[in-house]
Scaffold this active site. Structure first.
Site, short mmCIF file in Angstrom:
data_model
loop_
_atom_site.label_atom_id
_atom_site.label_comp_id
_atom_site.label_asym_id
_atom_site.label_seq_id
_atom_site.Cartn_x
_atom_site.Cartn_y
_atom_site.Cartn_z
N ARG A 185 -11.72 7.43 0.53
CA ARG A 185 -10.33 6.98 0.37
C ARG A 185 -9.90 6.65 1.79
O ARG A 185 -10.08 7.45 2.70
CB ARG A 185 -9.49 8.08 -0.25
N GLY B 284 -12.76 7.51 -6.14
CA GLY B 284 -13.59 8.58 -6.70
C GLY B 284 -14.92 8.02 -7.18
O GLY B 284 -14.95 6.93 -7.75
N ARG C 62 -5.15 12.59 -14.73
CA ARG C 62 -3.79 12.88 -14.25
C ARG C 62 -2.74 12.10 -15.02
O ARG C 62 -1.73 12.63 -15.42
CB ARG C 62 -3.67 12.57 -12.74
N ASP D 57 -8.37 1.96 -10.04
CA ASP D 57 -7.16 1.14 -9.91
C ASP D 57 -6.80 0.88 -8.43
O ASP D 57 -6.55 -0.26 -8.04
CB ASP D 57 -6.02 1.87 -10.62
N ASP E 173 -8.59 4.61 -16.93
CA ASP E 173 -7.15 4.39 -16.81
C ASP E 173 -6.77 2.97 -16.42
O ASP E 173 -5.64 2.73 -15.99
CB ASP E 173 -6.55 5.39 -15.81
N ASP F 276 -11.94 7.97 -15.22
CA ASP F 276 -10.64 8.19 -15.87
C ASP F 276 -10.32 7.25 -17.04
O ASP F 276 -9.44 7.55 -17.84
CB ASP F 276 -9.51 8.07 -14.84
N THR G 51 -14.66 4.20 -12.61
CA THR G 51 -13.89 5.45 -12.53
C THR G 51 -14.07 6.20 -13.83
O THR G 51 -14.11 5.58 -14.90
CB THR G 51 -12.38 5.18 -12.28
P1 ATP Z 1 -10.09 6.88 -8.82
O1 ATP Z 1 -9.57 6.26 -10.10
O2 ATP Z 1 -11.42 7.49 -9.05
O3 ATP Z 1 -9.11 7.78 -8.14
P2 ATP Z 1 -9.30 4.73 -7.09
O4 ATP Z 1 -10.02 3.51 -6.68
O5 ATP Z 1 -8.07 4.55 -7.93
O6 ATP Z 1 -10.38 5.67 -7.79
P3 ATP Z 1 -7.71 5.46 -4.77
O7 ATP Z 1 -7.82 6.60 -3.85
O8 ATP Z 1 -6.43 5.23 -5.48
O9 ATP Z 1 -8.95 5.59 -5.79
O10 ATP Z 1 -8.03 4.10 -3.96
C1 ATP Z 1 -9.17 3.99 -3.14
C2 ATP Z 1 -8.82 3.31 -1.84
O11 ATP Z 1 -8.36 1.98 -2.11
C3 ATP Z 1 -7.67 3.95 -1.07
O12 ATP Z 1 -8.09 5.03 -0.26
C4 ATP Z 1 -7.18 2.79 -0.22
O13 ATP Z 1 -7.98 2.60 0.90
C5 ATP Z 1 -7.36 1.59 -1.18
N1 ATP Z 1 -6.09 1.29 -1.87
C6 ATP Z 1 -5.52 1.98 -2.89
N2 ATP Z 1 -4.35 1.43 -3.27
C7 ATP Z 1 -4.15 0.38 -2.45
C8 ATP Z 1 -3.11 -0.59 -2.30
N3 ATP Z 1 -2.03 -0.59 -3.11
N4 ATP Z 1 -3.23 -1.52 -1.32
C9 ATP Z 1 -4.31 -1.53 -0.52
N5 ATP Z 1 -5.32 -0.65 -0.61
C10 ATP Z 1 -5.27 0.30 -1.55
#
Ligand code: ATP
Length: 320
Positions: free
Chosen positions: A72, A11, A171, A103, A129, A127, A125
Site C-alpha cells: 500500500r 491486499g 469490511r 478498488d 467488492d 473481498d 481481491t
Molecule cells: P484490497 O481490496 O485488497 O484492500 P486495494 O487495491 O483496494 O486492495 P488499497 O490499499 O485501497 O487496496 O489500494 C492500494 C494502493 O492503491 C494504495 O496504497 C495507493 O497507493 C493506491 N490508491 C488507492 N486509492 C487511490 C486513489 N484514490 N488514488 C490514487 N491511488 C490510490
C-alpha cells in the site's frame, strides 16, 4: 503496443500469480516486451522494474500471494508520487500497464490513465467488492478456505453443544460471509449490508437448541457494526448457550488458488494484454455470467454495487 508492464497492488489475493503468468505469456505470445514491477506503486515510484520471460512465471500458478510482492503506497496517493510513477514508465518506454488489485489499486490506475498511461485494471481481491464485475480473483479461494474452517469448527461446536461466532473478512462487502455461510450451512449470516436483528438471532439459537441441534454457527463479516466479543456476550446472556468466537483473519488471504480462480485470472489477464496489443483505451476487466467483459476504467469505478438479496433470502430459507 510493444512494451507493457504489470504490477500487483493492495491486499494480496490467491490467483494473482495465475494472472501474472497469463499476462506475461500472452504478451510474449503477441510479440511484446513485458516487465514486472515489484511492490505495486511503491516499486513503480522507485523503479523496481525487471523484464519478464516465459520461465520467470513458471511454477507459480498454484501459489498464493504474489511473486511480484505488493504494497500500500502513501507516496502514490500524492500528485508528486504519481508524476514520478509516470516518469518511471517513460524511462523504460513502457506504453501500457496491467494493474492487478482491488478498488484502491484500480483507482490508482485511473490516476495514471488521466496522465496518459494506458491502464488495464484486473480485479484481484478476496473481498468481491467491485461493483462492475460478478466476481474478483481470490474470492472463490477465500470462500473455500472459510468453508474448510466452518467444517472443523462445526465438529467441536457440536461436541460441546456450543454456539460459535466465526468472524470473516469483509469490511464493506459481506460476500465472503454470505457465500461461505450459505454453502457451509451456517445458522445465521451477519453482513454489513443488513442491520443485525439480535432478537431474531437469539430466537434461532433457542429454537435450534429446543429442536435438539447441537451446534449453532454464526458467520459474521468483520464490517458488521457490533463486535464479535459483544455479540457473543449478548447471545450467552440472552440464551444461556455458551458462545465462542473464532476470528479467521489472514488465513483467508493465503493458500493455493482454486481452479475457478486460476481460470478467472488466466482469462482476465489474457484479455487485458490483448486489449493493450490493440492499443485500447484504459479498461477495467470483469466477468458477467460466463463472459469476460471490459468497461471504460472510470465508468467501471463509478458503478454502484447491487446487493444480492436473493442469495441472502435463500440462506435464510435453508437455515430454518
Ligand atoms: P484490497 O481490496 O485488497 O484492500 P486495494 O487495491 O483496494 O486492495 P488499497 O490499499 O485501497 O487496496 O489500494 C492500494 C494502493 O492503491 C494504495 O496504497 C495507493 O497507493 C493506491 N490508491 C488507492 N486509492 C487511490 C486513489 N484514490 N488514488 C490514487 N491511488 C490510490
Amino acid at each position: 503496443m510493444k512494451k507493457i508492464a504489470i504490477l500487483t497492488s493492495g491486499g494480496d489475493a490467491p490467483g494473482m500469480n495465475a494472472a501474472l503468468r497469463a499476462a506475461v505469456r500472452s504478451a510474449i505470445y503477441y510479440g511484446m516486451e513485458v516487465y514486472g514491477i515489484e511492490r505495486g506503486y511503491e516499486g513503480l515510484i522507485d523503479g523496481d522494474i525487471r523484464q519478464m520471460d516465459v520461465s520467470s512465471v513458471g511454477d507459480i500458478m498454484h501459489r498464493g500471494g504474489t511473486i511480484l510482492g505488493t504494497a500500500r503506497s502513501e507516496r502514490f496517493m500524492t500528485q508528486e508520487g504519481q508524476k514520478r510513477a509516470v516518469g518511471m514508465l517513460e524511462n523504460f518506454e513502457i506504453e501500457g500497464l496491467v494493474v492487478i488489485g482491488g478498488d484502491g489499486s484500480l483507482r490508482g490506475g485511473l490516476e495514471l490513465s488521466k496522465k496518459g498511461v494506458r491502464v488495464m485494471g484486473i480485479p484481484g481481491t478476496i473481498d468481491n467488492d467491485l461493483a462492475y464485475t460478478d466476481f474478483t480473483i481470490g474470492f472463490d479461494t477465500a470462500v473455500n478456505t472459510v468453508l474448510g474452517a466452518i467444517s472443523n469448527i462445526r465438529d467441536t461446536s457440536s461436541a460441546h453443544e456450543r454456539s460459535t461466532v466465526i468472524e470473516v473478512m469483509g469490511r464493506r462487502c459481506g460476500d465472503i460471509a454470505l457465500y461461505a455461510g450459505l454453502t457451509g450451512g451456517a445458522e445465521t449470516i451477519l453482513i454489513p449490508e443488513i442491520p443485525v436483528d439480535i432478537n431474531a438471532l437469539c430466537r434461532k439459537v433457542i429454537q435450534g437448541r429446543n429442536r435438539g441441534k447441537k451446534h449453532n454457527l454464526i458467520i459474521k463479516a468483520e464490517g458488521v457494526n457490533i463486535s464479535s466479543q459483544e455479540l457473543a456476550a449478548v447471545i450467552g446472556e440472552r440464551t444461556g448457550v455458551d458462545t465462542k468466537i473464532v476470528v479467521l483473519g489472514y488465513i483467508q488471504r493465503g493458500g493455493s488458488p482454486t481452479a475457478r480462480d486460476r481460470m478467472l485470472a488466466s482469462r482476465m489477464a489474457s484479455k487485458a494484454v490483448e486489449l493493450l496489443k490493440d492499443d485500447s483505451l484504459s479498461k477495467a476487466i470483469g466477468i458477467s455470467g460466463d463472459c469476460i467483459v471490459e468497461y471504460d476504467l472510470e465508468e467501471a469505478l463509478h458503478m454502484g454495487r447491487e446487493f444480492e438479496t436473493d442469495i441472502m433470502k435463500l440462506a435464510d430459507i435453508l437455515s430454518i
